[in-house]
Design a protein around this motif. Structure first.
Motif, PDB file in Angstrom:
ATOM      1  N   LEU A 134       0.818 -34.286   6.413  1.00 49.81           N
ATOM      2  CA  LEU A 134       1.557 -34.006   5.184  1.00 49.81           C
ATOM      3  C   LEU A 134       2.964 -33.497   5.482  1.00 49.81           C
ATOM      4  N   LYS A 135       3.883 -33.720   4.554  1.00 46.13           N
ATOM      5  CA  LYS A 135       5.255 -33.231   4.725  1.00 46.13           C
ATOM      6  C   LYS A 135       5.290 -31.707   4.629  1.00 46.13           C
ATOM      7  N   ARG A 136       4.549 -31.167   3.674  1.00 45.21           N
ATOM      8  CA  ARG A 136       4.518 -29.708   3.497  1.00 45.21           C
ATOM      9  C   ARG A 136       3.129 -29.202   3.868  1.00 45.21           C
ATOM     10  N   MET A 137       3.012 -28.774   5.110  1.00 40.82           N
ATOM     11  CA  MET A 137       1.736 -28.268   5.603  1.00 40.82           C
ATOM     12  C   MET A 137       1.547 -26.823   5.132  1.00 40.82           C
ATOM     13  N   MET A 138       0.319 -26.374   5.186  1.00 48.58           N
ATOM     14  CA  MET A 138       0.034 -24.993   4.827  1.00 48.58           C
ATOM     15  C   MET A 138       0.688 -24.062   5.853  1.00 48.58           C
ATOM     16  N   SER A 139       1.217 -22.948   5.370  1.00 49.22           N
ATOM     17  CA  SER A 139       1.819 -21.970   6.272  1.00 49.22           C
ATOM     18  C   SER A 139       0.720 -21.196   6.992  1.00 49.22           C
ATOM     19  N   GLU A 140       1.108 -20.449   8.006  1.00 44.68           N
ATOM     20  CA  GLU A 140       0.135 -19.655   8.754  1.00 44.68           C
ATOM     21  C   GLU A 140      -0.566 -18.656   7.839  1.00 44.68           C
ATOM     22  N   THR A 141       0.175 -18.045   6.941  1.00 46.19           N
ATOM     23  CA  THR A 141      -0.407 -17.086   6.000  1.00 46.19           C
ATOM     24  C   THR A 141      -1.402 -17.766   5.072  1.00 46.19           C
ATOM     25  N   GLN A 142      -1.059 -18.955   4.600  1.00 44.66           N
ATOM     26  CA  GLN A 142      -1.972 -19.703   3.737  1.00 44.66           C
ATOM     27  C   GLN A 142      -3.249 -20.072   4.473  1.00 44.66           C
ATOM     28  N   VAL A 143      -3.113 -20.479   5.725  1.00 44.07           N
ATOM     29  CA  VAL A 143      -4.282 -20.828   6.538  1.00 44.07           C
ATOM     30  C   VAL A 143      -5.174 -19.599   6.701  1.00 44.07           C
ATOM     31  N   GLN A 144      -4.577 -18.455   6.976  1.00 38.05           N
ATOM     32  CA  GLN A 144      -5.338 -17.215   7.151  1.00 38.05           C
ATOM     33  C   GLN A 144      -6.071 -16.832   5.867  1.00 38.05           C
ATOM     34  N   LEU A 145      -5.378 -16.891   4.742  1.00 35.05           N
ATOM     35  CA  LEU A 145      -6.009 -16.546   3.456  1.00 35.05           C
ATOM     36  C   LEU A 145      -7.132 -17.518   3.099  1.00 35.05           C
ATOM     37  N   CYS A 146      -6.894 -18.782   3.350  1.00 36.64           N
ATOM     38  CA  CYS A 146      -7.913 -19.793   3.055  1.00 36.64           C
ATOM     39  C   CYS A 146      -9.148 -19.570   3.923  1.00 36.64           C
ATOM     40  N   ALA A 147      -8.954 -19.296   5.197  1.00 37.89           N
ATOM     41  CA  ALA A 147     -10.073 -19.025   6.106  1.00 37.89           C
ATOM     42  C   ALA A 147     -10.851 -17.794   5.634  1.00 37.89           C
ATOM     43  N   THR A 148     -10.150 -16.792   5.149  1.00 35.05           N
ATOM     44  CA  THR A 148     -10.807 -15.586   4.627  1.00 35.05           C
ATOM     45  C   THR A 148     -11.686 -15.922   3.437  1.00 35.05           C
ATOM     46  N   HIS A 149     -11.173 -16.739   2.521  1.00 34.10           N
ATOM     47  CA  HIS A 149     -11.953 -17.135   1.343  1.00 34.10           C
ATOM     48  C   HIS A 149     -13.181 -17.956   1.737  1.00 34.10           C
ATOM     49  N   ILE A 150     -13.015 -18.880   2.655  1.00 36.34           N
ATOM     50  CA  ILE A 150     -14.138 -19.715   3.091  1.00 36.34           C
ATOM     51  C   ILE A 150     -15.201 -18.849   3.770  1.00 36.34           C
ATOM     52  N   LEU A 151     -14.762 -17.945   4.636  1.00 40.24           N
ATOM     53  CA  LEU A 151     -15.693 -17.060   5.336  1.00 40.24           C
ATOM     54  C   LEU A 151     -16.444 -16.168   4.359  1.00 40.24           C
ATOM     55  N   SER A 152     -15.792 -15.793   3.295  1.00 42.09           N
ATOM     56  CA  SER A 152     -16.413 -14.927   2.292  1.00 42.09           C
ATOM     57  C   SER A 152     -17.342 -15.691   1.349  1.00 42.09           C
ATOM     58  N   ASP A 153     -16.882 -16.837   0.856  1.00 42.27           N
ATOM     59  CA  ASP A 153     -17.597 -17.535  -0.221  1.00 42.27           C
ATOM     60  C   ASP A 153     -18.471 -18.707   0.223  1.00 42.27           C
ATOM     61  N   LEU A 208      -9.677 -25.060  -1.690  1.00 36.60           N
ATOM     62  CA  LEU A 208     -10.824 -24.344  -2.251  1.00 36.60           C
ATOM     63  C   LEU A 208     -11.438 -25.104  -3.428  1.00 36.60           C
ATOM     64  N   THR A 209     -10.639 -25.890  -4.133  1.00 33.74           N
ATOM     65  CA  THR A 209     -11.174 -26.756  -5.189  1.00 33.74           C
ATOM     66  C   THR A 209     -12.087 -27.808  -4.571  1.00 33.74           C
ATOM     67  N   PHE A 210     -11.716 -28.345  -3.419  1.00 37.23           N
ATOM     68  CA  PHE A 210     -12.568 -29.306  -2.712  1.00 37.23           C
ATOM     69  C   PHE A 210     -13.882 -28.646  -2.301  1.00 37.23           C
ATOM     70  N   PHE A 211     -13.806 -27.402  -1.854  1.00 35.35           N
ATOM     71  CA  PHE A 211     -15.016 -26.676  -1.484  1.00 35.35           C
ATOM     72  C   PHE A 211     -15.912 -26.458  -2.703  1.00 35.35           C
ATOM     73  N   ARG A 212     -15.316 -26.115  -3.843  1.00 37.13           N
ATOM     74  CA  ARG A 212     -16.111 -25.923  -5.072  1.00 37.13           C
ATOM     75  C   ARG A 212     -16.774 -27.221  -5.506  1.00 37.13           C
ATOM     76  N   GLU A 213     -16.037 -28.328  -5.435  1.00 32.04           N
ATOM     77  CA  GLU A 213     -16.607 -29.636  -5.778  1.00 32.04           C
ATOM     78  C   GLU A 213     -17.764 -29.982  -4.846  1.00 32.04           C
ATOM     79  N   TYR A 214     -17.556 -29.752  -3.559  1.00 33.70           N
ATOM     80  CA  TYR A 214     -18.616 -30.013  -2.587  1.00 33.70           C
ATOM     81  C   TYR A 214     -19.834 -29.150  -2.900  1.00 33.70           C
TER      82      TYR A 214
END
Length: 158
Positions: A59-78, A112-118
């Motif tokens: 992708l042209k606009r990849m997730m930032s390091e902070t976004q990756v960290q926050l997303c990993a936190t949400h996945i690990l939690s939920d 996270l929407t993809f995770f919810r759909e899954y």
């Protein structure tokens, strides 16, 4: 870490033909990895998966390091109940466009929407499987023990 390396798992993800196969695969869950290897390891593993997804999608606009960290936190939690095989299946579905277009960016909310759909699809699959097993058991109740064992042996040889 090599056992759970996202690039290695994604190479073999094509073998996971549907959600049921991914759920029933002999793989460890994120929660099991967290318990056995520690929270930091599980967190870093999820970040590696997300970074890999970013790279593979190109992708042209990849997730930032902070976004990756926050997303990993949400996945690990939920979503810690998911197995590595399910992550591979889900990420393969994302990569192949099963969850739609990205329009050159990936965000926490999209992923996270993809995770919810899954999760919805997963729940439906598990309920259908449980209902199928229940119905199979009910039909077997009326059969003799010999018929039951013959049927079980046939299942083993499939």
């Amino acid at each position: 870490m090599k056992l759970y390396d996202p690039k290695t798992c994604l190479v073999h993800a094509h073998r996971l033909s549907n959600i049921s196969v991914a759920i029933n695969a002999k793989a460890r869950s994120i929660a099991t990895i967290k318990r056995d290897c520690g929270e930091t390891f599980a967190y870093n593993l999820l970040m590696a998966w997300i970074v890999c997804l970013n790279e593979v999608l190109g992708l042209k606009r990849m997730m930032s390091e902070t976004q990756v960290q926050l997303c990993a936190t949400h996945i690990l939690s939920d979503y810690k109940h998911l197995k590595i095989s399910e992550l591979a299946f889900l990420f393969n579905q994302i990569i192949t466009g099963q969850y739609g277009e990205f329009y050159e960016s990936l965000s926490i909310s999209k992923l996270l929407t993809f995770f919810r759909e899954y999760e919805k699809q997963r729940t439906e699959t598990v309920l259908q499987e449980a209902e199928r097993q229940h119905n199979e058991f009910r039909t077997l109740e009326g059969q003799s023990d010999g018929d039951f064992f013959k049927r079980q042996i046939k299942k083993l040889y499939r």
